[in-house]
Design a protein around this motif. Structure first.
Motif, PDB file in Angstrom:
ATOM      1  N   PRO A  68      45.337  31.285  32.054  1.00  0.00           N
ATOM      2  CA  PRO A  68      44.603  31.332  33.461  1.00  0.00           C
ATOM      3  C   PRO A  68      45.378  31.805  34.500  1.00  0.00           C
ATOM      4  CG  PRO A  68      45.279  29.149  33.191  1.00  0.00           C
ATOM      5  CD  PRO A  68      45.630  30.114  31.800  1.00  0.00           C
ATOM      6  N   CYS A  69      44.991  32.389  35.557  1.00  0.00           N
ATOM      7  CA  CYS A  69      45.770  33.152  36.691  1.00  0.00           C
ATOM      8  C   CYS A  69      45.629  32.305  37.648  1.00  0.00           C
ATOM      9  CB  CYS A  69      45.415  34.518  36.928  1.00  0.00           C
ATOM     10  SG  CYS A  69      45.969  35.513  38.396  1.00  0.00           S
ATOM     11  N   HIS A  70      46.643  31.938  38.608  1.00  0.00           N
ATOM     12  CA  HIS A  70      46.422  31.036  39.774  1.00  0.00           C
ATOM     13  C   HIS A  70      47.211  31.732  40.899  1.00  0.00           C
ATOM     14  CE1 HIS A  70      45.543  27.342  37.525  1.00  0.00           C
ATOM     15  NE2 HIS A  70      46.225  27.829  36.739  1.00  0.00           N
ATOM     16  N   LYS A  72      46.638  33.412  44.377  1.00  0.00           N
ATOM     17  CA  LYS A  72      45.554  33.298  45.560  1.00  0.00           C
ATOM     18  C   LYS A  72      44.969  34.644  45.874  1.00  0.00           C
ATOM     19  CE  LYS A  72      46.411  30.323  48.705  1.00  0.00           C
ATOM     20  NZ  LYS A  72      47.106  29.585  49.911  1.00  0.00           N
ATOM     21  N   LYS A 101      35.946  32.038  34.461  1.00  0.00           N
ATOM     22  CA  LYS A 101      36.185  30.611  34.136  1.00  0.00           C
ATOM     23  C   LYS A 101      36.251  30.574  32.751  1.00  0.00           C
ATOM     24  CE  LYS A 101      34.669  25.698  34.694  1.00  0.00           C
ATOM     25  NZ  LYS A 101      33.579  24.963  35.070  1.00  0.00           N
ATOM     26  N   LEU A 223      40.727  29.179  41.710  1.00  0.00           N
ATOM     27  CA  LEU A 223      42.071  29.755  41.009  1.00  0.00           C
ATOM     28  C   LEU A 223      41.902  29.331  39.521  1.00  0.00           C
ATOM     29  CD1 LEU A 223      44.806  28.476  43.693  1.00  0.00           C
ATOM     30  CD2 LEU A 223      43.582  30.810  43.282  1.00  0.00           C
ATOM     31  N   GLY A 224      42.945  30.036  38.581  1.00  0.00           N
ATOM     32  CA  GLY A 224      42.805  29.536  37.146  1.00  0.00           C
ATOM     33  C   GLY A 224      41.798  29.986  36.286  1.00  0.00           C
ATOM     34  N   TYR A 225      41.321  31.150  36.669  1.00  0.00           N
ATOM     35  CA  TYR A 225      40.414  31.825  35.957  1.00  0.00           C
ATOM     36  C   TYR A 225      41.202  33.050  35.176  1.00  0.00           C
ATOM     37  CZ  TYR A 225      36.151  29.964  38.153  1.00  0.00           C
ATOM     38  OH  TYR A 225      35.241  29.208  38.566  1.00  0.00           O
ATOM     39  N   TYR A 226      40.121  33.594  34.286  1.00  0.00           N
ATOM     40  CA  TYR A 226      40.896  34.456  33.195  1.00  0.00           C
ATOM     41  C   TYR A 226      40.548  36.008  33.499  1.00  0.00           C
ATOM     42  CZ  TYR A 226      41.375  30.258  30.354  1.00  0.00           C
ATOM     43  OH  TYR A 226      41.978  29.037  30.057  1.00  0.00           O
ATOM     44  N   GLN A 249      50.561  40.688  42.103  1.00  0.00           N
ATOM     45  CA  GLN A 249      50.499  39.508  43.122  1.00  0.00           C
ATOM     46  C   GLN A 249      50.637  40.079  44.465  1.00  0.00           C
ATOM     47  OE1 GLN A 249      53.502  36.600  42.677  1.00  0.00           O
ATOM     48  NE2 GLN A 249      52.619  35.266  43.982  1.00  0.00           N
ATOM     49  N   THR A 268      35.604  25.569  44.491  1.00  0.00           N
ATOM     50  CA  THR A 268      35.477  24.838  42.918  1.00  0.00           C
ATOM     51  C   THR A 268      34.341  25.977  42.214  1.00  0.00           C
ATOM     52  OG1 THR A 268      33.920  23.371  43.716  1.00  0.00           O
ATOM     53  CG2 THR A 268      36.201  22.762  43.464  1.00  0.00           C
TER      54      THR A 268
END
Length: 326
Positions: A68-70, A72, A101, A223-226, A249, A268
């Motif tokens: 997953p990518c975090h 912003k 997601k 955040l945290g999706y692929y 980034q 979310t």
């Protein structure tokens, strides 16, 4: 006919730091190698399509990122090519770049699952809506008739379905025509997500210049999706080559107030703040020729009715005035 999605390896650029601006906010960009696809793919055997940190699925070569990518704020630059032997209306269906997601699952939306959660940017090469209406022998003359191929973006929350028969019009955030098939020069797609603003640009004319495609504020992506890429041909055929995917980034300077607001407003569920306004605008722009015809017709009949009433009233008034002289 099986889907064809190819990843062709190119030279890997070194990490760079460039000064750019977004709405008068200074920011820097850095190439994230671990989220990018580009030669030499460290650790990959020369006779294998297995790429570290990515996975492939489907009937041909396709990858989606498994970490997953975090980030912003980020920017994705896609070097791609769409080509084939099919003539007009004998090719399809297109390719997609994803930030979702769920990891890639085989499905009908350009090779991925429907009712996805996240962002999809589609290069659609086949006009399903025109063919569907044509098959039903209905008149199709919308004010904003598209020219295909067409690039569009959609944000899904897990419950929204992509409408194939209408080429995604009901859920489209924006888009642009992009004649990308069978070109002899390089073609690129640019996706930027900064400060909850989604921007998509294209470079397809061989002039090394970005052209605006869509710019939508108020896009909220967690955040945290692929990241991923997919393609599909349906009953037709085409070659969809992903030559490189480069993720950068973006380091954006924010005020203390902005940072506090973002910390309090944690995203979310993917959403778009002004989606209702976008849908309203699309419904107005997408008014069919038949609707326009009836609008004009009823307007003319209304005018004729008022004129007739006016003539009758005037005649009665004239007759009454004439009788007073006798």
């Amino acid at each position: 006919m099986p889907c064809k999605l190819y990843f062709i390896f190119t030279f890997l650029l070194l990490s760079v730091s460039l000064g750019v601006s977004d709405d008068d906010h200074e920011m820097e960009e850095f190439l994230k190698r671990e989220f990018s696809l580009s030669k030499p793919y460290q650790g990959m055997p020369s006779n294998s399509f297995n790429v570290p940190q990515w996975e492939k699925s489907g009937v041909t070569v396709s990858f989606n990122y498994v970490s997953p990518c975090h980030l912003k704020d980020w920017e994705m630059q896609v070097h791609f090519k769409v080509h084939g032997q099919g003539k007009k209306n004998l090719n399809g269906d297109g390719l997609a770049i994803w930030y979702t997601k769920e990891r890639m699952q085989k499905g009908p939306v350009f090779g991925n699952k429907d009712n996805f959660t996240g962002l999809g940017v589609f290069v659609d090469t086949y006009p399903n809506e025109e063919k569907h209406i044509e098959a039903q022998k209905k008149r199709y003359t919308p004010r904003t008739q598209r020219i295909f191929p067409y690039v569009l973006a959609m944000v899904g929350n897990g419950t929204i379905s992509y409408d194939h028969e209408r080429d995604g019009r009901p859920t489209e955030l924006g888009g642009c025509n992009a004649m990308v098939r069978n070109l002899q020069h390089d073609t690129f797609l640019f996706i930027r997500y900064v400060r909850r603003r989604l921007t998509v640009m294209i470079d397809i004319d061989g002039q090394h210049e970005w052209r605006d495609c869509l710019d939508i504020p108020g896009v909220r992506l967690p955040l945290g999706y692929y990241f991923g890429a997919s393609a599909i041909t349906g009953d037709l055929s085409d070659n969809h080559d992903i030559i490189s995917l480069k993720l950068y980034q973006l380091t954006v300077l924010r005020s203390k107030k902005e940072e506090e607001e973002e910390e309090q407003d944690v995203i979310t569920i993917p959403s778009v703040d002004n989606m209702e306004l976008l849908r309203l605008g699309q419904s107005e722009e997408g008014m069919s020729g038949l609707a326009i015809f009836f609008t004009v017709l009823f307007s003319m009949l209304g005018c004729i009715f008022l004129i007739v009433i006016g003539i009758v009233v005037y005649s009665q008034w004239s007759e009454s005035r004439r009788k007073r002289f006798y």
